[in-house]
Each structure stands twice: as C-alpha cells, then as structure tokens.
Design a protein around this motif. Structure first.
Motif, PDB file in Angstrom:
ATOM      1  N   SER A 159       6.695  -0.813 -11.590  1.00  0.00           N
ATOM      2  CA  SER A 159       6.027   0.171 -10.713  1.00  0.00           C
ATOM      3  C   SER A 159       5.310  -0.574  -9.599  1.00  0.00           C
ATOM      4  N   GLY A 160       4.892   0.173  -8.593  1.00  0.00           N
ATOM      5  CA  GLY A 160       4.085  -0.435  -7.545  1.00  0.00           C
ATOM      6  C   GLY A 160       2.765  -0.935  -8.107  1.00  0.00           C
ATOM      7  N   THR A 161       2.198  -0.176  -9.028  1.00  0.00           N
ATOM      8  CA  THR A 161       0.921  -0.568  -9.633  1.00  0.00           C
ATOM      9  C   THR A 161       1.067  -1.891 -10.391  1.00  0.00           C
ATOM     10  N   PHE A 188      -3.772   5.721  -2.090  1.00  0.00           N
ATOM     11  CA  PHE A 188      -3.528   6.168  -3.458  1.00  0.00           C
ATOM     12  C   PHE A 188      -4.355   5.270  -4.375  1.00  0.00           C
ATOM     13  N   VAL A 213      -3.784  -1.649   2.931  1.00  0.00           N
ATOM     14  CA  VAL A 213      -2.697  -0.741   2.543  1.00  0.00           C
ATOM     15  C   VAL A 213      -2.052  -0.233   3.835  1.00  0.00           C
ATOM     16  N   ASP A 225      -0.633  -3.962   0.238  1.00  0.00           N
ATOM     17  CA  ASP A 225      -0.050  -2.819  -0.461  1.00  0.00           C
ATOM     18  C   ASP A 225       0.891  -2.124   0.526  1.00  0.00           C
ATOM     19  N   CYS A 236       3.354  -0.224  -0.567  1.00  0.00           N
ATOM     20  CA  CYS A 236       4.070   0.740  -1.431  1.00  0.00           C
ATOM     21  C   CYS A 236       4.647   1.908  -0.638  1.00  0.00           C
ATOM     22  N   GLU A 237       3.985   2.260   0.474  1.00  0.00           N
ATOM     23  CA  GLU A 237       4.433   3.426   1.237  1.00  0.00           C
ATOM     24  C   GLU A 237       5.193   3.013   2.505  1.00  0.00           C
ATOM     25  N   LYS A 250       9.434   8.002  -2.505  1.00  0.00           N
ATOM     26  CA  LYS A 250       9.411   6.878  -1.561  1.00  0.00           C
ATOM     27  C   LYS A 250      10.717   6.780  -0.751  1.00  0.00           C
TER      28      LYS A 250
HETATM   29  C1  LIG Z   1      -0.474   3.147  -1.372  1.00  0.00           C
HETATM   30  C2  LIG Z   1       0.079   3.115  -2.763  1.00  0.00           C
HETATM   31  N1  LIG Z   1      -0.285   2.102  -3.578  1.00  0.00           N
HETATM   32  C3  LIG Z   1       0.182   2.004  -4.823  1.00  0.00           C
HETATM   33  C4  LIG Z   1       1.054   2.932  -5.346  1.00  0.00           C
HETATM   34  C5  LIG Z   1       1.467   2.808  -6.781  1.00  0.00           C
HETATM   35  O1  LIG Z   1       2.832   2.811  -6.968  1.00  0.00           O
HETATM   36  P1  LIG Z   1       3.442   3.352  -8.374  1.00  0.00           P
HETATM   37  O2  LIG Z   1       3.232   4.814  -8.412  1.00  0.00           O
HETATM   38  O3  LIG Z   1       4.890   2.960  -8.256  1.00  0.00           O
HETATM   39  O4  LIG Z   1       2.742   2.619  -9.461  1.00  0.00           O
HETATM   40  C6  LIG Z   1       1.485   3.997  -4.533  1.00  0.00           C
HETATM   41  C7  LIG Z   1       2.458   4.970  -5.041  1.00  0.00           C
HETATM   42  O5  LIG Z   1       2.452   6.093  -5.120  1.00  0.00           O
HETATM   43  C8  LIG Z   1       0.962   4.107  -3.221  1.00  0.00           C
HETATM   44  O6  LIG Z   1       1.299   5.145  -2.439  1.00  0.00           O
END
Ligand SMILES: Cc1ncc(COP(=O)(O)O)c(C=O)c1O
Length: 373
Positions: A57-59, A84, A129, A155, A157-158, A185
C-alpha cells in the motif's frame, strides 16, 4: 426515466488486465513470483527512475520510506495538514511527531516559507505531499533541507504522471518517493504502492524490510533485521503491469475529463476550480476537487447532488482537526487558516478516465442547481 448515478471514482479495467491477472492466477505463483520484479522494472522505466520497490500500500511505502530516510523516535517532521491521514500517521508508527505548517492557497501544497518557519531543533525531515496530483515546490523544499540538514520523503501517492517545472517527473528526483495504487488512483493494483529510492543500497534495505527483514541472498525463515509483511502479491503486480501498458492513455483520459469540467464549470460564481498548471509544473490528474463559494452549505450541497444522482464528498478534512490528532497533540481550529478554509469548502466531484461529456454536463447542471439553492 431515472438516470444512472454518477460514481465518485471508477477504476478503468480492460481486457489486458483480465488477461494478465488470469495468467497470474493460472501460474499458481500467487506471491513472491516473477511479476513483482517485472512490475518494478516496468514502473522504473516509465518514471525513468532507477530503483523501485513494489509494496502492499502507499501507507506501507511511506512507513518504509521514513525508516530508510533515518527517522528516529522523538524526531519532529514538518508536513502538511491538508492530506490523506496516512502521510501523518506513518510518522506515529516510528514515534516521530508530525509538525504541521500551512499550505499555499493556489497549489494547496505545503508552503515552503511556512515549512521553514516550522523547522526546529528536533526536526529531522520534511514530508511534503503532492496533493491532488499537483507538484509541490520541491526545489524550495530541497534548498531548505540542504540548509538545515534534513531528509525528505515525498508522498506522491496522488501524483503519478505529474511533472515539475524543472522537467523532473514527480517521484523521480533524488528523494525517497512513494506512490499509491488504491482503485481511485491513476494506476491501480487493487491495494498497493511503490517506493522509489535514490540508491540501490536503499532499495536493498527497503526490499528486505518489506519481506520480514530477509535479504535477497538469505534462505527461507532467515531474517537479520526487523521487517514487515509489506509485499505486493502477484495478482496485484499483474494488474499493475497491464495498467502500466495503458498508463499514458489513462492519464490522457483523466486530463480530458478535467478539461471538460474546466469548460463546464466556470459560470458558477464564487466556485474555485483546481489551479491550472503554472510555470511549467504539470498536474497528474487524480481527483477533481472544487471549493464551494464562501457561505455555501456544503452538507446540503452534497445531499442535493446525491438527490440528482451525483456522488460527491468533502475532501479532504484537515488532519490536525481530526479527533485523534486533537486529543493526542492538542490541536485547535485557527492554527492553519488557509488549510482550514480550504478543507471546509472542498468537495470532490465524480472523476474517472471514462467520464463522458454528458456526465460532466450533468454534474455541472446539478451543482449549479444546488448552489442556486
Ligand atoms: C496523499 C496520500 N498519502 C497516502 C495515501 C495512502 O495510500 P494507501 O491507501 O495505498 O495506503 C494516500 C491514498 O489514498 C494518499 O492519497
């Protein structure tokens, strides 16, 4: 005749995705097979970045990234409250403290001057981010990091597909950067993410920590450091490989949907649209978030949109004002006025690659009606 509701997001899954995922299932190698390395190599080629680790996951990617950057218990890390929640939560996993600073009203990204003012004696790093796919001002943040001896984790992720004004693709600078592949995404693997490292040594550490602390040359059940299970399975990697083959097309389709909105919406007084690209920065379109006119009743607008078959949601709430963060850190309204104003007025509208002109027109019409009250 009632019309089909328009969803907030919808992944674009085609025949190629079905083929590759079916192959993966049929291969009987459902985890720790060849597709993870293939996905990493293909993503690195697309990004023109050297060292990619696929993660669950992104997290998970953010967690491994801050560890690789060298975060330590008790450190402060300067980050944005308009994100997020995962970008702040990951710091708590390592007993570090997110120190928030306000955002830039145009880009909605961390304001480099506010970030500089938030750096203190205990600050070890910066965690910007690229919110809603718009590039954060990395050159300014990199200067700050250099002056103050800080690490950076981006970050992203987006922000797959975003490009900085200096030509660097977002995620392919010399910083640890993290992408997320959740179904809303630009590219999805179901759950999933990827971490881009600036060196092969960092990738080696990350790959080991993602796999319970096992180095590539070590045997099964042999572990020489603390690790996690943050691996990405073979079905997800197969999905990612198929999406990567179509990524340029998927990104173009999102940009086209955004352009349709930009044509359809400017007539609504006081409504603020996502900032257009400026100074050479290019957004990687992820969501279409508008800020309602000041004084508009957001909850009523969301209900009104739903009644007209249009899904929408408040997006994003300010992290520092979430109950958990208030209780743990004593945050109060008024600390970050720009973020709080934006967070109180933001609404995500339906946005996905296959959106049609007719759907965008329906959303625009519904929004006009609900704001007219
Ligand atoms: C800015 C941001 N950081 C982190 C994440 C975490 O990613 P994930 O949901 O894959 O763990 C997201 C995802 O939705 C995100 O939008």
């Amino acid at each position: 005749m009632t019309q089909e509701p328009i969803p907030l997001a919808r992944p674009d899954i085609g025949v190629r995705e079905e083929e590759l995922v079916f192959d993966a299932v049929s291969s009987e190698r459902l985890a720790l097979g060849p597709r993870m390395a293939q996905f990493e190599t293909a993503l690195a080629a697309w990004l023109e970045a050297g060292h990619v680790s696929a993660v669950s996951s992104g997290t998970a990617g953010l967690h491994l990234a801050i560890r690789a950057a060298g975060v330590e218990r008790g450190d402060d890390v300067v980050t944005t409250p308009f994100s997020f929640v995962a970008s702040a939560n990951c710091l708590l996993y390592e007993d570090a403290t997110p120190v928030f600073c306000d955002i830039d009203r145009r880009s909605l990204n961390i304001d480099p001057e506010a970030a500089a003012a938030a750096v203190g004696d205990k600050t070890s790093g910066l965690l910007p981010v690229h919110i809603f796919g718009y590039p954060a001002d990395m050159p300014a943040l990199e200067r700050l990091a250099q002056q103050r001896g800080l690490w950076i984790v981006e970050d992203a992720c987006e922000a797959l597909g975003a490009v900085h004004a200096d030509g660097a693709v977002v995620g392919a600078r010399d910083n640890l950067s993290v992408f997320g592949f959740y179904p809303n995404k630009q590219l999805t693997t179901g759950e999933g993410g990827a971490l881009v490292s600036p060196s092969p040594e960092l990738k080696e550490r990350i790959d080991s920590e993602r796999n319970q602390g096992r180095a590539p040359d070590m045997g099964w059940l042999d572990h020489d450091r603390l690790g996690f299970n943050y691996r990405l399975d073979e079905l997800s990697c197969a999905l990612g490989l198929a999406q990567l083959e179509r990524l340029d097309e998927l990104l173009e389709a999102r940009a086209r949907a955004a352009a349709l909105y930009a044509q359809a919406l400017p007539g609504i007084e006081g409504l603020e649209l996502p900032c257009p690209d400026e100074g050479g920065d290019v957004r990687g379109w992820f969501v279409f978030v508008v800020q309602l006119p000041r004084g508009a009743d957001r909850d009523a607008a969301i209900v009104g949109l739903r009644e007209r078959g249009v899904q929408s949601k408040p997006y994003l709430p300010a992290i520092h004002l979430m109950s958990f963060y208030r209780e743990r850190f004593g945050h109060r309204p008024g600390e970050f006025p720009v973020c709080e104003d934006v967070a109180a007025r933001s609404v995500a509208l339906p946005f996905f690659p296959a959106m049609t002109e007719g759907q965008v027109a329906r959303v625009a019409e519904a929004l006009t009606q609900v704001l007219r009250g």
